[in-house]
Design a protein around this motif. Structure first.
Motif, PDB file in Angstrom:
ATOM      1  N   GLY A 140       0.807  -1.212   0.000  1.00  0.00           N
ATOM      2  CA  GLY A 140       0.000   0.000   0.000  1.00  0.00           C
ATOM      3  C   GLY A 140       0.834   1.253   0.000  1.00  0.00           C
ATOM      4  O   GLY A 140       2.066   1.184   0.000  1.00  0.00           O
ATOM      5  N   ASP A 141       0.157   2.380  -0.025  1.00  0.00           N
ATOM      6  CA  ASP A 141       0.835   3.678  -0.049  1.00  0.00           C
ATOM      7  C   ASP A 141       0.013   4.688   0.721  1.00  0.00           C
ATOM      8  O   ASP A 141      -1.201   4.575   0.828  1.00  0.00           O
ATOM      9  N   ALA A 150      -3.545   3.988   2.257  1.00  0.00           N
ATOM     10  CA  ALA A 150      -3.377   4.109   3.711  1.00  0.00           C
ATOM     11  C   ALA A 150      -3.780   5.496   4.193  1.00  0.00           C
ATOM     12  O   ALA A 150      -2.943   6.293   4.619  1.00  0.00           O
ATOM     13  N   TYR A 207       1.697   3.837  14.182  1.00  0.00           N
ATOM     14  CA  TYR A 207       1.172   3.441  12.872  1.00  0.00           C
ATOM     15  C   TYR A 207       1.807   2.156  12.328  1.00  0.00           C
ATOM     16  O   TYR A 207       1.150   1.412  11.590  1.00  0.00           O
ATOM     17  N   GLN A 225      -0.093  -0.792  10.557  1.00  0.00           N
ATOM     18  CA  GLN A 225       0.360  -1.379   9.287  1.00  0.00           C
ATOM     19  C   GLN A 225       0.400  -2.909   9.382  1.00  0.00           C
ATOM     20  O   GLN A 225       0.133  -3.612   8.413  1.00  0.00           O
ATOM     21  N   ILE A 268      -1.527  -5.803   6.966  1.00  0.00           N
ATOM     22  CA  ILE A 268      -0.903  -6.977   6.346  1.00  0.00           C
ATOM     23  C   ILE A 268      -1.567  -8.264   6.840  1.00  0.00           C
ATOM     24  O   ILE A 268      -1.811  -9.190   6.071  1.00  0.00           O
ATOM     25  N   VAL A 282       7.671  -4.078  -0.914  1.00  0.00           N
ATOM     26  CA  VAL A 282       7.894  -2.772  -0.288  1.00  0.00           C
ATOM     27  C   VAL A 282       9.262  -2.216  -0.669  1.00  0.00           C
ATOM     28  O   VAL A 282      10.123  -2.921  -1.158  1.00  0.00           O
TER      29      VAL A 282
HETATM   30  N1  TRP Z   1       3.883   2.878   5.140  1.00  0.00           N
HETATM   31  C1  TRP Z   1       3.751   2.696   3.723  1.00  0.00           C
HETATM   32  C2  TRP Z   1       4.373   3.927   3.036  1.00  0.00           C
HETATM   33  O1  TRP Z   1       4.586   4.946   3.660  1.00  0.00           O
HETATM   34  C3  TRP Z   1       2.337   2.538   3.252  1.00  0.00           C
HETATM   35  C4  TRP Z   1       1.655   1.307   3.784  1.00  0.00           C
HETATM   36  C5  TRP Z   1       0.563   1.289   4.593  1.00  0.00           C
HETATM   37  C6  TRP Z   1       1.997  -0.058   3.545  1.00  0.00           C
HETATM   38  N2  TRP Z   1       0.193   0.025   4.875  1.00  0.00           N
HETATM   39  C7  TRP Z   1       1.039  -0.830   4.254  1.00  0.00           C
HETATM   40  C8  TRP Z   1       3.022  -0.693   2.808  1.00  0.00           C
HETATM   41  C9  TRP Z   1       1.087  -2.222   4.259  1.00  0.00           C
HETATM   42  C10 TRP Z   1       3.042  -2.092   2.820  1.00  0.00           C
HETATM   43  C11 TRP Z   1       2.104  -2.852   3.544  1.00  0.00           C
HETATM   44  O2  TRP Z   1       4.618   3.892   1.854  1.00  0.00           O
END
Ligand code: TRP
Length: 340
Positions: free
Chosen positions: A26-27, A60, A147, A151, A155, A165
């Protein structure tokens, strides 16, 4: 690279695992995605999807509020992010793209997970420490420190096996594995241990030599038009030696540009340097601009075919599917904890 991490160039499954399982990544929807995201994880997502993995992508939105004290238009940010995904070739039919805020049971997993980590562990997370340093504020809010636990819920709610990632996310992945392991030890086996998958780039440097980042404004966005790419590359620092060579320590600015061209062309940076020879900075910049624009062209074309309504439809459908899975996991978690 840690023992739990595979690289782009080693696609073979780790012992005992299939790569057709669930993949989650995610992002943060803090602005458009850039080439660092592309080479860090987006390219891997598309590749894994083509291999038949079930792909989950979390937008996210709760992570956006870790470091800002003013409201942001999160709905608009989410839509832009989904358009970036579609433009990169993520197949919205085959994958589940959803926002944190649309999946209550995912968020609820945060509570038991918080009880499985120590405050010391949260304080020591190197990625969080770096974010606190760059945010440069007088105080640190609680979500900034926690956070990564949230996260872990991203997952683990769908029991992802693989997490594509960038390198900066590996501490969060280690924490996720610890949480899964500790939960299983305390309450019985519910979670598998997800593995990370690093992209080709590790961390791609921005045009000023610092990590490519939205907030530093030193990256090339996937939405940049050819002229914007040319202007950014033109403004990048180089040196005055005519012969271009790939020497990251002695010539970091030149090496950053060669790395970028190499990634776009799928070619070794030293070999890109060899082709440029004595062409100097001007030729180097021409090659970089051209290779970036060639990579971005099909992405621009695909993006033009989608609108905000498509993005919203994708998010709605994704949320439904994610909710179903998160609800089922929460039932399992509650039962294991003798809450259900
Ligand atoms: N922290 C990640 C970022 O800043 C974004 C993210 C949120 C993420 N949840 C995730 C990445 C779960 C991998 C899996 O880009």
């Amino acid at each position: 690279m840690t023992a739990t991490t595979r690289t782009h160039h080693a696609p073979a499954p780790a012992a005992g695992r299939t790569v057709t399982g669930r993949v989650l990544t995610g992002d943060r929807p803090t602005g458009g995605l850039h080439l660092g995201h592309y080479f860090g994880t987006l390219a891997n997502r598309v590749r894994l999807q083509q291999q038949g993995c079930e792909l989950f992508v979390v937008v996210a939105d709760y992570q956006v509020i870790t470091d800002r004290d003013r409201p942001v238009d999160l709905a608009e940010r989410r839509t832009a992010m989904v358009l970036d995904y579609l433009a990169c070739g993520i197949d919205a039919e085959a994958s589940t793209i959803f926002a944190h805020s649309a999946v209550p049971a995912l968020n609820q997993l945060l509570l038991p997970f918080l009880s499985l980590v120590s405050t010391g562990e949260l304080d020591r997370n190197p990625t969080v420490k770096e974010e606190i340093r760059t945010a440069d504020r007088s105080s640190v809010n609680g979500l900034m420190l926690t956070y990564p636990v949230h996260q872990a819920a991203d997952i683990l709610f769908c029991k992802a096996e693989l997490v594509p990632v960038g390198k900066d996310q590996l501490p969060h992945l280690e924490l996720t594995r610890s949480i899964a392991r500790r939960f299983n030890e305390r309450y019985g086996p519910v979670f598998g241990l997800p593995e990370g998958l690093l992209g080709a780039a590790g961390i791609l440097l921005g045009l000023d030599g610092r990590k490519m980042s939205k907030s530093l404004g030193n990256g090339i966005a996937l939405t940049d038009c050819p002229d914007q790419v040319a202007a950014k590359v033109r403004a990048a620092r180089t040196d005055s030696e005519r012969r271009i060579s790939y020497e990251p320590t002695r010539r970091p600015e030149v090496a950053t540009l060669l790395t970028l061209a190499g990634l776009c062309l799928d070619e070794d940076p030293a070999s890109v340097a060899g082709r440029i020879g004595t062409g100097g900075a001007a030729e180097l910049k021409r090659v970089v601009t051209e290779s970036v624009n060639t990579l971005l062209e099909p992405i621009r074309i695909r993006r033009a075919g989608y609108g905000a309504a498509d993005a919203e439809r994708v998010l709605r459908r994704g949320a439904e599917r994610a909710r179903e899975i998160a609800d089922a996991t929460l039932v399992e978690v509650n039962a294991a904890m003798r809450m259900g």
